[in-house]
Design an enzyme around this catalytic site. Structure first.
Site, PDB file in Angstrom:
ATOM      1  N   GLY A 201      41.244  45.465  48.107  1.00 63.91           N
ATOM      2  CA  GLY A 201      40.013  45.106  47.382  1.00 63.91           C
ATOM      3  C   GLY A 201      39.910  43.598  47.247  1.00 63.91           C
ATOM      4  O   GLY A 201      40.857  42.856  47.567  1.00 63.91           O
TER       5      GLY A 201
ATOM      6  N   LYS B 222      43.684  44.778  41.598  1.00 69.32           N
ATOM      7  CA  LYS B 222      44.768  45.342  42.412  1.00 69.32           C
ATOM      8  C   LYS B 222      46.128  45.195  41.741  1.00 69.32           C
ATOM      9  O   LYS B 222      46.874  46.157  41.628  1.00 69.32           O
ATOM     10  CB  LYS B 222      44.832  44.648  43.797  1.00 69.32           C
ATOM     11  CG  LYS B 222      43.573  44.749  44.611  1.00 69.32           C
ATOM     12  CD  LYS B 222      43.702  44.046  45.960  1.00 69.32           C
ATOM     13  CE  LYS B 222      44.002  42.560  45.898  1.00 69.32           C
ATOM     14  NZ  LYS B 222      42.924  41.758  45.280  1.00 69.32           N
ATOM     15  N   SER B 223      46.459  43.967  41.304  1.00 68.72           N
ATOM     16  CA  SER B 223      47.783  43.733  40.708  1.00 68.72           C
ATOM     17  C   SER B 223      47.916  44.499  39.395  1.00 68.72           C
ATOM     18  O   SER B 223      48.988  45.050  39.094  1.00 68.72           O
ATOM     19  CB  SER B 223      48.006  42.243  40.432  1.00 68.72           C
ATOM     20  OG  SER B 223      47.812  41.512  41.606  1.00 68.72           O
TER      21      SER B 223
ATOM     22  N   ARG C  55      46.043  36.224  58.066  1.00 69.69           N
ATOM     23  CA  ARG C  55      45.887  37.416  57.219  1.00 69.69           C
ATOM     24  C   ARG C  55      46.410  38.641  57.964  1.00 69.69           C
ATOM     25  O   ARG C  55      47.074  39.491  57.384  1.00 69.69           O
ATOM     26  CB  ARG C  55      44.418  37.619  56.845  1.00 69.69           C
ATOM     27  CG  ARG C  55      43.867  36.543  55.896  1.00 69.69           C
ATOM     28  CD  ARG C  55      42.483  36.957  55.439  1.00 69.69           C
ATOM     29  NE  ARG C  55      41.665  35.876  54.947  1.00 69.69           N
ATOM     30  CZ  ARG C  55      41.254  35.747  53.682  1.00 69.69           C
ATOM     31  NH1 ARG C  55      41.612  36.620  52.781  1.00 69.69           N
ATOM     32  NH2 ARG C  55      40.475  34.744  53.333  1.00 69.69           N
TER      33      ARG C  55
ATOM     34  N   SER D 265      43.952  42.523  51.924  1.00 65.79           N
ATOM     35  CA  SER D 265      43.922  43.222  53.235  1.00 65.79           C
ATOM     36  C   SER D 265      42.484  43.503  53.656  1.00 65.79           C
ATOM     37  O   SER D 265      42.058  44.659  53.694  1.00 65.79           O
ATOM     38  CB  SER D 265      44.769  44.499  53.204  1.00 65.79           C
ATOM     39  OG  SER D 265      44.649  45.236  52.011  1.00 65.79           O
TER      40      SER D 265
HETATM   41  N1  LIG Z   1      40.685  32.029  50.983  1.00 62.21           N
HETATM   42  C1  LIG Z   1      41.183  32.956  50.159  1.00 62.21           C
HETATM   43  N2  LIG Z   1      40.683  34.229  50.195  1.00 62.21           N
HETATM   44  C2  LIG Z   1      41.198  35.162  49.373  1.00 62.21           C
HETATM   45  N3  LIG Z   1      42.207  34.938  48.471  1.00 62.21           N
HETATM   46  C3  LIG Z   1      42.740  33.697  48.419  1.00 62.21           C
HETATM   47  C4  LIG Z   1      42.243  32.664  49.252  1.00 62.21           C
HETATM   48  N4  LIG Z   1      42.947  31.538  48.960  1.00 62.21           N
HETATM   49  C5  LIG Z   1      43.838  31.841  48.008  1.00 62.21           C
HETATM   50  N5  LIG Z   1      43.723  33.146  47.678  1.00 62.21           N
HETATM   51  C6  LIG Z   1      44.646  33.806  46.730  1.00 62.21           C
HETATM   52  O1  LIG Z   1      45.495  34.596  47.545  1.00 62.21           O
HETATM   53  C7  LIG Z   1      45.570  35.930  47.081  1.00 62.21           C
HETATM   54  C8  LIG Z   1      45.375  36.924  48.209  1.00 62.21           C
HETATM   55  O2  LIG Z   1      46.495  37.020  48.997  1.00 62.21           O
HETATM   56  P1  LIG Z   1      46.651  38.269  49.965  1.00 62.21           P
HETATM   57  O3  LIG Z   1      47.952  38.080  50.682  1.00 62.21           O
HETATM   58  O4  LIG Z   1      46.484  39.525  49.203  1.00 62.21           O
HETATM   59  O5  LIG Z   1      45.431  38.067  50.987  1.00 62.21           O
HETATM   60  S1  LIG Z   1      45.171  38.770  52.385  1.00 62.21           S
HETATM   61  O6  LIG Z   1      45.468  40.207  52.235  1.00 62.21           O
HETATM   62  O7  LIG Z   1      46.035  38.159  53.392  1.00 62.21           O
HETATM   63  O8  LIG Z   1      43.743  38.523  52.696  1.00 62.21           O
HETATM   64  C9  LIG Z   1      44.432  36.117  46.096  1.00 62.21           C
HETATM   65  O9  LIG Z   1      45.018  36.875  45.051  1.00 62.21           O
HETATM   66  P2  LIG Z   1      44.278  38.116  44.331  1.00 62.21           P
HETATM   67  O10 LIG Z   1      43.255  37.460  43.457  1.00 62.21           O
HETATM   68  O11 LIG Z   1      45.384  38.751  43.556  1.00 62.21           O
HETATM   69  O12 LIG Z   1      43.689  39.016  45.358  1.00 62.21           O
HETATM   70  C10 LIG Z   1      44.049  34.700  45.685  1.00 62.21           C
HETATM   71  O13 LIG Z   1      44.684  34.364  44.475  1.00 62.21           O
HETATM   72  N1  LIG Z   2      40.509  48.160  34.539  1.00 59.49           N
HETATM   73  C1  LIG Z   2      40.257  46.939  34.130  1.00 59.49           C
HETATM   74  N2  LIG Z   2      39.403  46.717  33.103  1.00 59.49           N
HETATM   75  C2  LIG Z   2      39.131  45.459  32.690  1.00 59.49           C
HETATM   76  N3  LIG Z   2      39.668  44.350  33.214  1.00 59.49           N
HETATM   77  C3  LIG Z   2      40.521  44.502  34.239  1.00 59.49           C
HETATM   78  C4  LIG Z   2      40.857  45.792  34.737  1.00 59.49           C
HETATM   79  N4  LIG Z   2      41.726  45.632  35.764  1.00 59.49           N
HETATM   80  C5  LIG Z   2      41.937  44.313  35.891  1.00 59.49           C
HETATM   81  N5  LIG Z   2      41.217  43.623  34.968  1.00 59.49           N
HETATM   82  C6  LIG Z   2      41.192  42.151  34.790  1.00 59.49           C
HETATM   83  O1  LIG Z   2      40.619  41.590  35.968  1.00 59.49           O
HETATM   84  C7  LIG Z   2      41.270  40.385  36.304  1.00 59.49           C
HETATM   85  C8  LIG Z   2      41.779  40.472  37.740  1.00 59.49           C
HETATM   86  O2  LIG Z   2      42.756  41.496  37.814  1.00 59.49           O
HETATM   87  P1  LIG Z   2      43.930  41.431  38.872  1.00 59.49           P
HETATM   88  O3  LIG Z   2      44.740  42.665  38.701  1.00 59.49           O
HETATM   89  O4  LIG Z   2      44.636  40.128  38.800  1.00 59.49           O
HETATM   90  O5  LIG Z   2      43.087  41.526  40.237  1.00 59.49           O
HETATM   91  P2  LIG Z   2      43.543  41.254  41.738  1.00 59.49           P
HETATM   92  O6  LIG Z   2      45.011  41.495  41.837  1.00 59.49           O
HETATM   93  O7  LIG Z   2      42.740  42.245  42.542  1.00 59.49           O
HETATM   94  O8  LIG Z   2      43.139  39.837  42.017  1.00 59.49           O
HETATM   95  C9  LIG Z   2      42.402  40.179  35.288  1.00 59.49           C
HETATM   96  O9  LIG Z   2      41.946  39.287  34.298  1.00 59.49           O
HETATM   97  C10 LIG Z   2      42.598  41.579  34.703  1.00 59.49           C
HETATM   98  O10 LIG Z   2      43.041  41.544  33.381  1.00 59.49           O
END
Ligand SMILES: Nc1ncnc2c1ncn2[C@@H]1O[C@H](COP(=O)(O)OS(=O)(=O)O)[C@@H](OP(=O)(O)O)[C@H]1O
Ligand SMILES: Nc1ncnc2c1ncn2[C@@H]1O[C@H](COP(=O)(O)OP(=O)(O)O)[C@@H](O)[C@H]1O
Length: 209
Positions: free
Chosen positions: A37, A43-44, A84, A111
């Site tokens: 997503g 996701k985390s 990626r 992903s």
């Molecule tokens: N350009 C760009 N696009 C998307 N995300 C970015 C980018 N640059 C840095 N970040 C940070 O990197 C986290 C995503 O890493 P991933 O390894 O999950 O990415 S991927 O699956 O290879 O696309 C992502 O973390 P999440 O917010 O937890 O998804 C971001 O914090």
């Molecule tokens: N079910 C949920 N309801 C409300 N807020 C959420 C929920 N899941 C995640 N969040 C909030 O959304 C933000 C992003 O969540 P995170 O798990 O870090 O997303 P990702 O790993 O996809 O980047 C964080 O501030 C988290 O607390």
């Protein structure tokens, strides 16, 4: 003797203790829960919540989080399409090893490309790859902007940000979809985890046979 990629003259060595024996020891079945997503989709949060719930049930799980893996194993990779793809390939291979070890491996990465996720699926035996799509709208993710990255991307300070100026291809046929849309009721992290854990329970992954 075989050739795989750039490795020539290599052999496969079978060990006496295999996946079945490890699963018996752990009273569970190894598998991969792959959470995909947008950034900020949750996701985390879901990965940790599923991990905690499984732990409380006495099940061994391990989270592979994209952001975290980019601090070590994948620190040589950036965010262009090839990087990626390599990121997902490596994590798919590591997840496969964890599943073979008998663990419930929870991989949580953007992903963004369907082809890369499908390639990870094809590494696992049938039904052992459970794809979870965090269907959180861009609007919700951007409103959350927990890391301030969307703001930077909109300002042109991050180039190639997923959902802004880089593509995200949603799954066409995944095992679990979790909806979080603006103006709709948003499930709590523990409710979302419950959905995943129930799936694992129903499919028999939380028992050895
Ligand atoms: N350009 C760009 N696009 C998307 N995300 C970015 C980018 N640059 C840095 N970040 C940070 O990197 C986290 C995503 O890493 P991933 O390894 O999950 O990415 S991927 O699956 O290879 O696309 C992502 O973390 P999440 O917010 O937890 O998804 C971001 O914090
Ligand atoms: N079910 C949920 N309801 C409300 N807020 C959420 C929920 N899941 C995640 N969040 C909030 O959304 C933000 C992003 O969540 P995170 O798990 O870090 O997303 P990702 O790993 O996809 O980047 C964080 O501030 C988290 O607390």
């Amino acid at each position: 003797m075989s050739t795989v990629g750039n490795s020539t003259n290599i052999f496969w060595h079978e060990c006496a203790v295999g996946k079945i024996e490890r699963q018996k020891l752990l009273h569970q079945k190894g598998c991969v829960v792959w959470i995909t997503g947008l950034s900020g989709a949750g996701k985390s949060t879901l990965a940790c919540s599923v991990g905690r719930e499984l732990h409380s049930r006495g099940k061994l799980a391990y989270v592979l989080d994209g952001d975290n893996l980019r601090h070590g194993l994948n620190k040589d990779l950036g965010f262009k399409a090839e990087d990626r793809a390599e990121n997902i390939r490596r994590v798919g291979e590591v997840a496969k090893l964890f599943a073979d070890a008998g663990l419930i491996c929870i991989a949580s990465l953007i992903s963004p490309y369907r082809r890369d996720r499908d390639a990870c699926r094809s590494l696992l035996p049938d039904n052992n790859f459970i794809e979870v799509f965090m269907n959180t709208s861009l609007e919700v993710c951007e409103e959350r902007d927990a890391k301030g990255l969307y703001k930077l991307a909109r300002a042109g300070k991050i180039k190639g940000f997923t959902g802004i100026d880089d593509p995200y291809e949603p799954p066409l046929n995944c095992e679990i979809v979790i909806h979080q849309q603006k103006g709709e009721h948003c499930p709590t992290p523990s409710a979302m985890a419950g959905q995943v854990v129930s799936y694992l329970e129903d499919k028999g992954f939380l028992h050895e046979n």
